[in-house]
Enzyme design. Structure first.
Site, PDB file in Angstrom:
ATOM      1  N   ARG A   1       0.853  -1.194   0.000  1.00 15.63           N
ATOM      2  CA  ARG A   1       0.000   0.000   0.000  1.00 15.63           C
ATOM      3  C   ARG A   1       0.885   1.238   0.000  1.00 15.63           C
ATOM      4  O   ARG A   1       1.786   1.364   0.851  1.00 15.63           O
ATOM      5  CB  ARG A   1      -0.885   0.027   1.243  1.00 15.63           C
ATOM      6  CG  ARG A   1      -1.912  -1.089   1.321  1.00 15.63           C
ATOM      7  CD  ARG A   1      -2.520  -1.109   2.715  1.00 15.63           C
ATOM      8  NE  ARG A   1      -1.503  -1.367   3.731  1.00 15.63           N
ATOM      9  CZ  ARG A   1      -1.640  -1.082   5.027  1.00 15.63           C
ATOM     10  NH1 ARG A   1      -2.758  -0.502   5.465  1.00 15.63           N
ATOM     11  NH2 ARG A   1      -0.685  -1.364   5.882  1.00 15.63           N
ATOM     12  N   GLU A   2       0.646   2.137  -0.926  1.00 15.70           N
ATOM     13  CA  GLU A   2       1.399   3.383  -0.929  1.00 15.70           C
ATOM     14  C   GLU A   2       1.133   4.118   0.383  1.00 15.70           C
ATOM     15  O   GLU A   2      -0.003   4.246   0.821  1.00 15.70           O
ATOM     16  CB  GLU A   2       1.011   4.243  -2.135  1.00 15.70           C
ATOM     17  CG  GLU A   2       1.435   3.621  -3.449  1.00 15.70           C
ATOM     18  CD  GLU A   2       1.285   4.571  -4.612  1.00 15.70           C
ATOM     19  OE1 GLU A   2       1.583   5.774  -4.462  1.00 15.70           O
ATOM     20  OE2 GLU A   2       0.865   4.110  -5.685  1.00 15.70           O
TER      21      GLU A   2
ATOM     22  N   LEU B   1     -13.925   0.152   3.544  1.00 15.76           N
ATOM     23  CA  LEU B   1     -15.341   0.526   3.609  1.00 15.76           C
ATOM     24  C   LEU B   1     -15.467   2.002   3.985  1.00 15.76           C
ATOM     25  O   LEU B   1     -16.260   2.372   4.841  1.00 15.76           O
ATOM     26  CB  LEU B   1     -16.083  -0.345   4.623  1.00 15.76           C
ATOM     27  CG  LEU B   1     -16.354  -1.788   4.208  1.00 15.76           C
ATOM     28  CD1 LEU B   1     -17.081  -2.534   5.319  1.00 15.76           C
ATOM     29  CD2 LEU B   1     -17.161  -1.861   2.911  1.00 15.76           C
TER      30      LEU B   1
ATOM     31  N   ALA C   1     -16.424   5.530   2.446  1.00 18.94           N
ATOM     32  CA  ALA C   1     -17.038   6.177   1.287  1.00 18.94           C
ATOM     33  C   ALA C   1     -16.245   7.412   0.880  1.00 18.94           C
ATOM     34  O   ALA C   1     -15.664   8.105   1.719  1.00 18.94           O
ATOM     35  CB  ALA C   1     -18.481   6.562   1.606  1.00 18.94           C
TER      36      ALA C   1
ATOM     37  N   GLY D   1      -8.553   5.545  -6.949  1.00 15.61           N
ATOM     38  CA  GLY D   1      -7.599   5.932  -7.984  1.00 15.61           C
ATOM     39  C   GLY D   1      -6.285   5.242  -7.703  1.00 15.61           C
ATOM     40  O   GLY D   1      -6.245   4.184  -7.086  1.00 15.61           O
TER      41      GLY D   1
ATOM     42  N   CYS E   1      -2.669   1.207  -9.014  1.00 14.03           N
ATOM     43  CA  CYS E   1      -3.027  -0.218  -9.101  1.00 14.03           C
ATOM     44  C   CYS E   1      -4.475  -0.473  -9.501  1.00 14.03           C
ATOM     45  O   CYS E   1      -4.743  -1.082 -10.537  1.00 14.03           O
ATOM     46  CB  CYS E   1      -2.731  -0.903  -7.767  1.00 14.03           C
ATOM     47  SG  CYS E   1      -0.985  -0.972  -7.352  1.00 14.03           S
TER      48      CYS E   1
END
Length: 438
Positions: free
Chosen positions: A154-155, A257, A259, A264, A267
């Protein structure tokens, strides 16, 4: 062990630095002279928390090197990783594998002795077969094994993800070289044994598909909660409470989860499209993922309309401030960021747009030429008729709202990440709009 890492982008640089920190000797290879020069000076071309210190420490210890010349590093390597880009191919949406195949050809002519060739890049099912075929064609006598080892970084949290992974997926086909390939990969990741991180050995095609399936599922989860947010607004419910209520179910889980304006980054957009194209190619369409892609694209394009709705008027002639431009916090990555849809739509509607992002300003300036970039959040909101929070950087979570209100033409806040509580904003005299909050 000796490792050659082809590609010094996000995946290659993080993986190379972490392998070096495990004690291996790693040489990172790239064809961009300016990038190698910067890395040799200690300048990190991407923003990733902790990466600069990790690189510097392992360079100083003599375990991490950068070079334009691949020959010696590849000849001496026990494992050669291919960590080059696989962008969406123009015209058909498939992954562009030209960089992967070019790397395979280069490796083929240089390997000396048994070598494990590892695809770290995200590649469609069957790519490992083609990499193996290329190497055999170029160098029929080569002693090697092609392995799939997808990344799940994860970035913004990549170092922790590499060193404390949920799992390490390794795809090895059965055959004469399989036991040696397993031994090399097990030794590379041996330091993770202390954390009891599972090494999941599977077939090569299975490994390639695991990566796409994981990203597609997470993208679908984000899109699901975004659609629930729209329903919450229609019926007067609160999507954050809905997310908590379903996320406490261990079968569902609370992650992804949240919202917002749509996913974007480097990946999810390209990988979901590539999976759709692969599934169509094999006659097994993935309808849920096709819909996920369509819904997410439409959502990002629709976000500018929320500003007009909250203002209760056209944005023509108005000044709109955007806080956060990158696709997520703790990165400078602008790839497929929602801001790339929102800002142009506001400008096309006649708004003046000014913005601030803690790390993404340089890249955003090239991609959003009509946006006035400001030095900080308060400069960005000065004179604005509406403020839009696009990326939930920590520094936007505790703004001096009294100061913000004084600086603005009118106190209108469109909170696309639900950073603030509606009741607090109303008490402070703001006209406030969040996501999925009735």
């Amino acid at each position: 062990m000796r490792v050659a890492m082809i590609g010094t982008g996000y995946v290659g640089l993080v993986s190379g630095a972490c392998f070096a920190d495990f004690g291996h000797v790693v040489t990172c290879i790239d064809k961009d002279p300016s990038k190698i020069e910067r890395l040799e000076r200690g300048e990190i071309p991407i923003f990733e928390p902790g990466l600069d210190d990790l690189v510097a420490a392992n360079v100083e210890e003599g375990r991490l090197f950068f070079t334009l010349e691949s020959a010696e590093a590849i000849r001496n390597a026990d494992a050669v990783f291919i960590a080059v880009g696989t962008p969406t191919r123009r015209g058909d949406g498939h992954a562009d594998l030209s960089y992967v195949y070019a790397a395979a050809e280069e490796i083929a002519g240089l390997i000396d002795g048994f070598t494990v060739v590892v695809t770290k890049s995200t590649v469609p099912v069957g790519t490992g077969d083609e990499v193996e075929a290329i190497i055999r064609r170029v160098n029929p006598n080569a002693d090697f094994s092609v392995v799939s080892n997808p990344e799940f970084l994860r970035e913004g949290a990549a170092i922790g993800d590499f060193k404390r992974p949920d799992r390490v997926v390794i795809g090895v086909n059965d055959g004469e070289t399989a036991p040696r390939a397993r031994e090399v990969m097990s030794e590379l990741y041996r330091p993770l044994n202390l954390n009891e991180s599972p090494l999941l050995f599977v077939g090569r095609r299975t490994s390639e598909l695991i990566k796409y399936a994981a990203n597609a599922f997470l993208a679908m989860k984000i899109t699901f909660i975004n659609e629930m947010a729209d329903l919450c607004e229609a019926v007067g419910a609160d999507v954050q409470q809905v997310a908590r209520g379903i996320g406490l179910d261990k079968r569902i889980g609370s992650k992804f989860l949240h919202a917002g304006p749509g996913y974007g980054g480097s990946c999810f957009p390209k990988d979901t499209i590539a999976l759709v194209r692969t599934a169509q190619q094999y006659g097994a369409p993935v309808r849920l993922i096709e819909t996920t892609v369509e819904v997410n694209d439409a959502r990002k394009k629709a976000m500018a309309g929320r500003v007009e709705t909250t203002l209760g008027d056209s944005v023509a002639g108005k000044t709109v401030a955007l806080l956060g431009l990158t696709f997520k916090p703790n990165t400078d990555d602008m790839r497929d960021a929602p801001s790339l849809d929102i800002a142009p739509a506001l400008i096309a509607a006649g708004a003046r747009v000014q913005a601030f992002d803690p790390e993404g300003m340089h890249e955003a300036g090239k991609l959003l030429p009509g946006v006035s970039m400001k030095a900080n959040a308060y400069d960005a909101v000065e004179g604005a008729d509406a403020v839009v929070i696009i990326t939930e950087w920590d520094q936007f979570r505790a703004l001096d709202l009294d100061r913000v209100k004084l600086l603005m033409n009118q106190p209108v806040l469109v909170d696309l990440r639900n950073v603030y509580r509606p009741e607090d904003m109303l008490k402070r005299g703001f006209r406030y709009s969040g996501i999925g909050r009735g």
